[in-house]
Write a protein that holds these residues in place. Structure first.
Motif, PDB file in Angstrom:
ATOM      1  N   PHE A 121     -17.465  45.070   8.441  1.00  0.00           N
ATOM      2  CA  PHE A 121     -18.158  46.210   9.036  1.00  0.00           C
ATOM      3  C   PHE A 121     -19.284  46.651   8.106  1.00  0.00           C
ATOM      4  O   PHE A 121     -19.054  46.894   6.916  1.00  0.00           O
ATOM      5  CB  PHE A 121     -17.174  47.359   9.256  1.00  0.00           C
ATOM      6  CG  PHE A 121     -17.818  48.622   9.746  1.00  0.00           C
ATOM      7  CD1 PHE A 121     -18.432  48.672  10.984  1.00  0.00           C
ATOM      8  CD2 PHE A 121     -17.819  49.763   8.959  1.00  0.00           C
ATOM      9  CE1 PHE A 121     -19.026  49.838  11.437  1.00  0.00           C
ATOM     10  CE2 PHE A 121     -18.406  50.931   9.400  1.00  0.00           C
ATOM     11  CZ  PHE A 121     -19.017  50.968  10.649  1.00  0.00           C
ATOM     12  N   ASP A 122     -20.475  46.768   8.638  1.00  0.00           N
ATOM     13  CA  ASP A 122     -21.639  47.110   7.822  1.00  0.00           C
ATOM     14  C   ASP A 122     -21.739  48.628   7.681  1.00  0.00           C
ATOM     15  O   ASP A 122     -22.314  49.314   8.523  1.00  0.00           O
ATOM     16  CB  ASP A 122     -22.912  46.543   8.454  1.00  0.00           C
ATOM     17  CG  ASP A 122     -24.122  46.691   7.526  1.00  0.00           C
ATOM     18  OD1 ASP A 122     -23.927  47.162   6.388  1.00  0.00           O
ATOM     19  OD2 ASP A 122     -25.234  46.329   7.941  1.00  0.00           O
ATOM     20  N   VAL A 123     -21.165  49.131   6.589  1.00  0.00           N
ATOM     21  CA  VAL A 123     -21.190  50.570   6.330  1.00  0.00           C
ATOM     22  C   VAL A 123     -22.617  51.074   6.158  1.00  0.00           C
ATOM     23  O   VAL A 123     -22.911  52.246   6.394  1.00  0.00           O
ATOM     24  CB  VAL A 123     -20.350  50.896   5.074  1.00  0.00           C
ATOM     25  CG1 VAL A 123     -20.317  52.390   4.810  1.00  0.00           C
ATOM     26  CG2 VAL A 123     -18.931  50.373   5.243  1.00  0.00           C
ATOM     27  N   ALA A 124     -23.530  50.168   5.774  1.00  0.00           N
ATOM     28  CA  ALA A 124     -24.921  50.572   5.561  1.00  0.00           C
ATOM     29  C   ALA A 124     -25.544  51.150   6.829  1.00  0.00           C
ATOM     30  O   ALA A 124     -26.477  51.951   6.760  1.00  0.00           O
ATOM     31  CB  ALA A 124     -25.737  49.379   5.072  1.00  0.00           C
ATOM     32  N   LYS A 125     -25.019  50.764   7.998  1.00  0.00           N
ATOM     33  CA  LYS A 125     -25.556  51.286   9.253  1.00  0.00           C
ATOM     34  C   LYS A 125     -25.311  52.792   9.390  1.00  0.00           C
ATOM     35  O   LYS A 125     -25.953  53.450  10.208  1.00  0.00           O
ATOM     36  CB  LYS A 125     -24.931  50.545  10.438  1.00  0.00           C
ATOM     37  CG  LYS A 125     -25.336  49.075  10.523  1.00  0.00           C
ATOM     38  CD  LYS A 125     -24.684  48.405  11.720  1.00  0.00           C
ATOM     39  CE  LYS A 125     -25.108  46.937  11.821  1.00  0.00           C
ATOM     40  NZ  LYS A 125     -24.478  46.249  12.963  1.00  0.00           N
ATOM     41  N   LEU A 126     -24.368  53.283   8.622  1.00  0.00           N
ATOM     42  CA  LEU A 126     -24.053  54.715   8.679  1.00  0.00           C
ATOM     43  C   LEU A 126     -24.831  55.530   7.651  1.00  0.00           C
ATOM     44  O   LEU A 126     -24.601  56.730   7.511  1.00  0.00           O
ATOM     45  CB  LEU A 126     -22.552  54.933   8.459  1.00  0.00           C
ATOM     46  CG  LEU A 126     -21.619  54.263   9.472  1.00  0.00           C
ATOM     47  CD1 LEU A 126     -20.166  54.547   9.109  1.00  0.00           C
ATOM     48  CD2 LEU A 126     -21.913  54.739  10.885  1.00  0.00           C
TER      49      LEU A 126
ATOM     50  N   TYR B 247     -27.164  60.385   4.640  1.00  0.00           N
ATOM     51  CA  TYR B 247     -28.270  61.217   4.171  1.00  0.00           C
ATOM     52  C   TYR B 247     -28.135  62.649   4.678  1.00  0.00           C
ATOM     53  O   TYR B 247     -28.409  63.613   3.956  1.00  0.00           O
ATOM     54  CB  TYR B 247     -29.608  60.631   4.625  1.00  0.00           C
ATOM     55  CG  TYR B 247     -30.024  59.398   3.857  1.00  0.00           C
ATOM     56  CD1 TYR B 247     -30.114  59.419   2.470  1.00  0.00           C
ATOM     57  CD2 TYR B 247     -30.326  58.210   4.518  1.00  0.00           C
ATOM     58  CE1 TYR B 247     -30.483  58.297   1.757  1.00  0.00           C
ATOM     59  CE2 TYR B 247     -30.701  57.075   3.809  1.00  0.00           C
ATOM     60  CZ  TYR B 247     -30.785  57.118   2.437  1.00  0.00           C
ATOM     61  OH  TYR B 247     -31.153  56.004   1.732  1.00  0.00           O
ATOM     62  N   VAL B 248     -27.706  62.801   5.930  1.00  0.00           N
ATOM     63  CA  VAL B 248     -27.529  64.141   6.499  1.00  0.00           C
ATOM     64  C   VAL B 248     -26.409  64.873   5.756  1.00  0.00           C
ATOM     65  O   VAL B 248     -26.559  66.037   5.364  1.00  0.00           O
ATOM     66  CB  VAL B 248     -27.207  64.057   8.007  1.00  0.00           C
ATOM     67  CG1 VAL B 248     -26.854  65.451   8.546  1.00  0.00           C
ATOM     68  CG2 VAL B 248     -28.392  63.485   8.772  1.00  0.00           C
ATOM     69  N   VAL B 249     -25.278  64.176   5.560  1.00  0.00           N
ATOM     70  CA  VAL B 249     -24.147  64.784   4.853  1.00  0.00           C
ATOM     71  C   VAL B 249     -24.550  65.165   3.433  1.00  0.00           C
ATOM     72  O   VAL B 249     -24.256  66.265   2.959  1.00  0.00           O
ATOM     73  CB  VAL B 249     -22.950  63.814   4.817  1.00  0.00           C
ATOM     74  CG1 VAL B 249     -21.835  64.361   3.930  1.00  0.00           C
ATOM     75  CG2 VAL B 249     -22.425  63.576   6.230  1.00  0.00           C
ATOM     76  N   ALA B 250     -25.252  64.253   2.750  1.00  0.00           N
ATOM     77  CA  ALA B 250     -25.688  64.528   1.384  1.00  0.00           C
ATOM     78  C   ALA B 250     -26.647  65.712   1.348  1.00  0.00           C
ATOM     79  O   ALA B 250     -26.592  66.553   0.444  1.00  0.00           O
ATOM     80  CB  ALA B 250     -26.345  63.290   0.782  1.00  0.00           C
TER      81      ALA B 250
ATOM     82  N   GLY C 156     -15.521  58.103   3.069  1.00  0.00           N
ATOM     83  CA  GLY C 156     -16.332  57.406   4.056  1.00  0.00           C
ATOM     84  C   GLY C 156     -16.198  55.902   3.937  1.00  0.00           C
ATOM     85  O   GLY C 156     -16.107  55.176   4.937  1.00  0.00           O
ATOM     86  N   HIS C 157     -16.184  55.397   2.705  1.00  0.00           N
ATOM     87  CA  HIS C 157     -16.016  53.961   2.476  1.00  0.00           C
ATOM     88  C   HIS C 157     -14.594  53.523   2.841  1.00  0.00           C
ATOM     89  O   HIS C 157     -14.401  52.411   3.352  1.00  0.00           O
ATOM     90  CB  HIS C 157     -16.317  53.626   1.018  1.00  0.00           C
ATOM     91  CG  HIS C 157     -17.759  53.776   0.659  1.00  0.00           C
ATOM     92  ND1 HIS C 157     -18.728  52.877   1.025  1.00  0.00           N
ATOM     93  CD2 HIS C 157     -18.405  54.754  -0.035  1.00  0.00           C
ATOM     94  CE1 HIS C 157     -19.901  53.264   0.572  1.00  0.00           C
ATOM     95  NE2 HIS C 157     -19.735  54.407  -0.079  1.00  0.00           N
TER      96      HIS C 157
END
Length: 438
Positions: A402-407, A412-415, A376-377
């Protein structure tokens, strides 16, 4: 003795697991330091810290629960609108915890402004995040190749294990395994030609036989008279069977049979014996490629395995041989390996292959382009590079990192899905485990 060997097998696998995790995180650590990113922690395991030592600006340690590991890198995400930057972790579970901590940015120290992960060029961030899974791939390849070229692997050989009495279609045999030959069934070409158990086929139609895959391909591609040269009691004997067309199991091109699918092909009528065969470099590379391809197929098929897993865990259903297993299940298989009635060197080889398989799975899983996984990163860094290059081409302002934090909501859903799946596999491993023996 059986209990001792089982415990020993579990311990050996656990050590292999810890080494694999440490090796994975070492990839992240070494490349992060190479690019000047500050790494406050390198930890193997989760939970309470058992041992740690600080060297330079990094704390190295071992934690109580050996089910993962992580490194902490400063500035994993760009600062928010409030200007605060948070220290992040390469571990999905640890990452979620840290994401909930508002005080994580307090780890920043004076001078860290030049040592933040997000300030590095996208290609450097890709290398840092790819390095962990890549280390697992390297370990898997080295172990797989080493075992195949030294110990060898158990595979079908060109030695005759049994000769069929008659010609039966494979679909008939699969439906009725106890089906016996009758007077109406024609004799198998192998039996009619005098092929015997223990014969080693060395040539087919004058061409030297390399391995079972080559021989099987030659047999299936031949209908009519053929010359089969066998080694029997130290002497070469030529046999002249007449191969016929018959319905046989379809292969997937990688040495495995496709369940429920059949093809018409040449038929000789014998079962190859299995044995331990050393592989040369070319064969090892080919088999390694097959393992990677099979691993990708298994990863894609994971969602389809959930109903069977649920049935095996809660309804007493059959646990299939290709059912996913977790760390507990793999450790249990490790215990069984050391109890197998096989030579000691083959037990060692099997344990090594088990650890190598875990590393290959870890590589493939982490490469999924989903947060909070490494993939993902990597996808985020690649997308940033594309955006910036597009801005240059069209002479637009630099869009910035790109702000990956927005994803993170997606993360959380994937985890959550991953945690649920892990728990389901854990229950199945405990109540209805995959077993090597009946």
């Amino acid at each position: 003795m059986t209990t001792f060997m089982t415990i020993l097998g579990i311990v050996v696998f656990a050590v292999g697991l810890l080494v694999s995790i440490a090796w994975h995180e070492l990839g992240h650590l070494s490349t992060a330091k190479m690019f000047g990113i500050r790494v406050p922690q390198y930890m193997v395991g989760f939970g309470p810290t058992i041992f740690s030592r600080r060297k330079g600006d990094t704390e190295y340690g071992i934690k109580a629960i050996p089910l993962g590991g992580y490194i902490r890198m400063i500035g994993m995400f760009p600062p928010g609108k409030d200007g605060k930057m948070q220290a992040r972790s390469t571990s999905p579970f640890r990452g979620m915890i840290e994401d909930a901590r508002a005080a994580a940015y307090e780890e920043l120290k004076p001078g860290d402004e030049t040592r933040l992960f997000y300030t590095r060029a996208p290609w450097k961030r890709v290398i840092v995040m790819l390095a962990g899974p890549f280390m697992n791939l390297i370990l898997a390849v080295v172990v797989f190749m080493g075992v195949m070229m030294t110990f060898g692997i158990t595979t079908q050989t060109t030695t005759v294990g049994a000769v069929s009495d008659c010609v039966l279609q494979q679909s008939v045999v699969s439906k009725d395994p106890d089906r016996k030959c009758t007077g109406k069934d024609p004799a198998a070409p192998a039996k009619a030609a005098g092929l015997q158990k223990g014969d080693r086929i060395v040539a087919f139609n004058g061409n030297k036989v390399g391995d079972w895959d080559d021989l099987q391909s030659d047999i299936r591609g031949t209908i009519g008279k053929a010359t089969v040269t066998v080694e029997r009691d130290g002497k070469l004997v030529d046999l002249h069977p007449t191969l016929i067309k018959n319905q046989v199991a379809k292969t997937d091109g990688r040495g495995s049979y496709v369940d429920g699918e059949y093809v018409d092909a040449g038929f000789l009528g014998f079962t190859p014996a299995r044995g331990v065969v050393q592989q040369d470099f070319g064969q090892s590379v080919e088999r390694m490629g097959d393992m990677v391809a099979n691993g990708v197929d298994a990863l894609i098929a994971l969602p389809s395995k959930i109903p069977d897993l649920w049935d095996a865990a809660f309804n007493g259903g059959e646990r299939k041989d290709d059912s996913p297993v977790g760390v507990v299940g793999a450790a249990r298989v490790g215990g069984e390996v050391l109890n197998l009635d096989i030579p000691p060197e083959q037990r060692v080889a099997s344990m090594l292959l088990l650890v190598a398989g875990f590393n290959l799975s870890l590589f493939l899983f982490n490469m999924l382009p989903l947060l909070p996984l490494d993939g993902g990163h990597i996808a985020g860094a690649l997308w940033e590079s594309i955006r910036r290059q597009a801005a240059k081409i069209f002479r637009r302002p630099d869009p910035g990192p790109f702000d990956v934090a927005k994803l993170m909501p997606v993360a959380y859903v994937v985890a959550g899905i991953f945690i649920c799946f892990t728990l389901l596999v854990l229950v199945a491993d405990l109540v209805n485990p995959v077993k090597l023996t009946g």
